[in-house]
Design an enzyme around this catalytic site. Structure first.
Site, PDB file in Angstrom:
ATOM      1  N   GLU A   1      -5.611  -8.350  -0.343  1.00 19.95           N
ATOM      2  CA  GLU A   1      -6.279  -8.047   0.931  1.00 19.95           C
ATOM      3  C   GLU A   1      -7.749  -7.803   0.634  1.00 19.95           C
ATOM      4  O   GLU A   1      -8.084  -6.868  -0.099  1.00 19.95           O
ATOM      5  CB  GLU A   1      -5.681  -6.806   1.608  1.00 19.95           C
ATOM      6  CG  GLU A   1      -4.352  -7.065   2.281  1.00 19.95           C
ATOM      7  CD  GLU A   1      -3.859  -5.889   3.116  1.00 19.95           C
ATOM      8  OE1 GLU A   1      -4.701  -5.212   3.754  1.00 19.95           O
ATOM      9  OE2 GLU A   1      -2.643  -5.647   3.110  1.00 19.95           O
TER      10      GLU A   1
ATOM     11  N   GLU B   1       0.825  -1.229   0.000  1.00 20.94           N
ATOM     12  CA  GLU B   1       0.000   0.000   0.000  1.00 20.94           C
ATOM     13  C   GLU B   1       0.853   1.270   0.000  1.00 20.94           C
ATOM     14  O   GLU B   1       0.667   2.162   0.845  1.00 20.94           O
ATOM     15  CB  GLU B   1      -0.962  -0.007   1.203  1.00 20.94           C
ATOM     16  CG  GLU B   1      -1.989  -1.116   1.117  1.00 20.94           C
ATOM     17  CD  GLU B   1      -3.059  -1.071   2.201  1.00 20.94           C
ATOM     18  OE1 GLU B   1      -2.948  -0.277   3.158  1.00 20.94           O
ATOM     19  OE2 GLU B   1      -4.036  -1.843   2.087  1.00 20.94           O
TER      20      GLU B   1
HETATM   21  O1  AHR Z   1      -5.006  -5.962   7.109  1.00 21.54           O
HETATM   22  C1  AHR Z   1      -4.853  -4.850   7.907  1.00 21.54           C
HETATM   23  C2  AHR Z   1      -4.153  -3.697   7.205  1.00 21.54           C
HETATM   24  O2  AHR Z   1      -4.978  -3.207   6.180  1.00 21.54           O
HETATM   25  C3  AHR Z   1      -2.865  -4.028   6.488  1.00 21.54           C
HETATM   26  O3  AHR Z   1      -1.763  -3.979   7.327  1.00 21.54           O
HETATM   27  C4  AHR Z   1      -2.779  -2.958   5.450  1.00 21.54           C
HETATM   28  O4  AHR Z   1      -2.091  -3.377   4.310  1.00 21.54           O
HETATM   29  C5  AHR Z   1      -4.226  -2.584   5.170  1.00 21.54           C
HETATM   30  O5  AHR Z   1      -4.418  -1.224   5.210  1.00 21.54           O
END
Ligand code: AHR
Length: 512
Positions: free
Chosen positions: A292, A173
């Site tokens: 994610e 990210e």
């Molecule tokens: O999964 C939790 C967090 O969400 C992770 O560390 C990050 O990549 C995202 O913002």
């Protein structure tokens, strides 16, 4: 009762299911590692301190790949702190989550855990506070046989054979202003290209994932993807997508309609990848890694109260309800419907932190979202058939949402599996599927996950409140039917007929 029909053709194939779409994620965050997968003082731990009860549940989920060690955590991480003798490992502050990282668990312990859990690693490198040099050293440590400084260091640490890690994330990210070492698209594109080039010089067989946007709602979405790919197209194989949904507005119908938004998100990223491909006149396509995804919001208020600099606090411990399980099923259906381009996906996360599996001193238990993941991961393998769905729609903030989310997979023995979510909160749905190409097929299994209360949860004390029910096939009068008041799907005159009760997820498996 609403009516819906599905149209499939065994020759109209969306794509092969890449099993890595059933991946998950373990970050050094909260109790994911410590008290999650690693807890030496637990009665459930094996000799290495790995929790066997968790390993058993992970194996049942059938998770082929697990991303590690972050997440936001990786952007400040020094992987060297987590290898070698444990007594010499430093305790450091983690600025991503404002905690102390003890480094008692690191890369080699993760590899041991992955083997025991029947999974493989997706390793992330730190491109926040570090760069190409450290990423290159890490690949050398993990993947070279020996005869060089870092590969010999691994051997000295007791790991004679290389770990052979195939899949790597180039940071995390990096578009997010919260990220340590956050970068502009041009800055990230360059560092991703350089790190990627060096990493592939060490091991040309690895695959690399570049960071896409942290969410569709990021102001730089689109521009970010195009700019970074313009820089690092030749070095990378996948572009990442991240997305979490919430029901803060407490509007279940709109919440479940997020599958429309997810579908559009994936199509948009595919378009951008292909636009860069066309501009650069490339043969290679960039595929997607949705590394994610989940529901995340239940724990947000609680987490604001956390003290800084504690160790492994209860953080991001969302307790999932039944409507979350329905959306998770819908999101997995959406991933499958894009099997042609989505090759990796990670449910974020796996244990304790926004997770399907929770641990306590008395054992490990399953959240509501465990069940759709388990069913789809185990049976949604093979080929995805193009699944045309004809059903009524409703208005949502994401546009018109179909009441039915559906996909059909065909395995190597040509068994068909339908995954279906009836999003209607009040009304059943009568589903028909013309099976004229599938002569002699019968229903083998029909499993349903439903509950009268969308807010119903599982807890440590009552872990079986929301669980799936297997409907007795071809016999409406036995126990499970009378419990649920529902009959299983049947095939009559070459037509699959099923009644999908209001707010429900179904897995219907057919074969000869
Ligand atoms: O999964 C939790 C967090 O969400 C992770 O560390 C990050 O990549 C995202 O913002």
């Amino acid at each position: 009762m609403k009516k819906a029909s599905i149209h499939i053709d065994k020759h109209f194939i969306t794509g092969q299911v890449d099993e890595r779409i059933y991946g998950s994620f373990i970050e050094h965050l909260g109790r994911a590692v410590y008290e999650g997968i690693y807890q030496p003082d637990s009665p459930f731990a094996d000799k290495q301190g790995l929790r066997q009860d968790v390993i058993d549940l992970v194996k049942k989920l059938n998770v082929p790949v697990v991303r590690y060690p972050g997440g936001n955590f990786v952007s400040g991480y020094h992987w060297e702190d987590g290898v070698g003798p444990k007594s010499e490992r430093p305790e450091k502050i983690d600025l991503a989550w404002n905690v102390i990282e003890t480094n008692q668990f690191g890369l080699n312990e993760f590899m041991d855990w992955a083997k025991k859990a029947n999974t493989t690693p997706m390793m992330a490198v730190n491109l926040g506070t570090r760069g190409a040099e450290d990423a290159k050293n890490l690949v050398e440590y993990c993947n070279l046989k020996g005869g060089s400084y870092y590969s010999d260091l691994r051997r000295k640490h007791g790991y004679e054979q290389p770990h052979n890690i195939r899949l790597w994330c180039l940071g995390n990210e990096m578009d997010g202003p919260w990220q340590m070492g956050h970068k502009t698209a041009a800055e990230y594109g360059r560092i991703a290209a350089e790190a990627g080039r060096l990493m592939k010089m060490v091991d040309p067989d690895i695959e690399l994932v570049a960071c896409g946007s942290a969410a569709l709602t990021m102001p730089t979405f689109g521009e970010w993807e195009y700019t970074i790919l313009d820089e690092c197209y030749d070095q990378v194989d996948y572009l990442s997508l991240h997305q979490y949904y919430n029901n803060r507005a407490n509007d279940t119908a709109d919440f479940l309609a997020n599958t429309v938004a997810m579908d559009q998100f994936i199509s948009s990223v595919v378009s951008i990848c292909d636009a860069v491909k066309a501009k650069k006149r490339k043969k290679k396509s960039i595929n997607l890694s949705f590394d994610e995804w989940n529901v995340w919001y239940h724990s947000s208020e609680q987490d604001k109260k956390l003290e800084r600099w504690c160790k492994a606090p209860h953080q991001l411990e969302d307790i999932y309800n039944f409507e979350d399980a329905l959306l998770v099923a819908g999101m997995m259906i959406t991933l499958l419907r894009h099997a042609d381009r989505v090759k990796v996906a990670c449910l974020a996360q796996l244990v304790n932190v926004i997770a399907p599996i929770m641990t306590s001193d008395t054992g490990a238990w399953k959240q509501t979202i465990y069940y759709p993941f388990e069913m789809i991961s185990n049976y949604g393998r093979g080929t995805v058939l193009h699944t045309l769905t004809d059903c009524p729609v409703y208005e949502s903030s994401h546009g018109d949402a179909p009441y039915l989310d559906a996909v059909c997979t065909m395995d190597n023995d040509e068994n068909l599996t339908f995954f279906l979510v009836n999003k209607d909160l009040n009304d059943s749905m009568e589903l028909t599927v013309d099976l004229r190409q599938f002569e002699g097929y019968q229903v083998k299994e029909h499993v349903v996950l439903t509950n009268p209360d969308v807010k119903e949860v599982n807890t440590e004390e009552h872990p079986d409140t929301v669980t799936p029910v297997r409907l007795p096939v071809g016999n409406c009068s036995d126990a499970a039917s009378s419990i649920t008041g529902r009959n299983s799907a049947v095939v009559e005159g070459g037509i699959l007929k099923a009644t999908l009760c209001d707010k429900s997820f179904h897995m219907i498996r057919l074969g000869k």
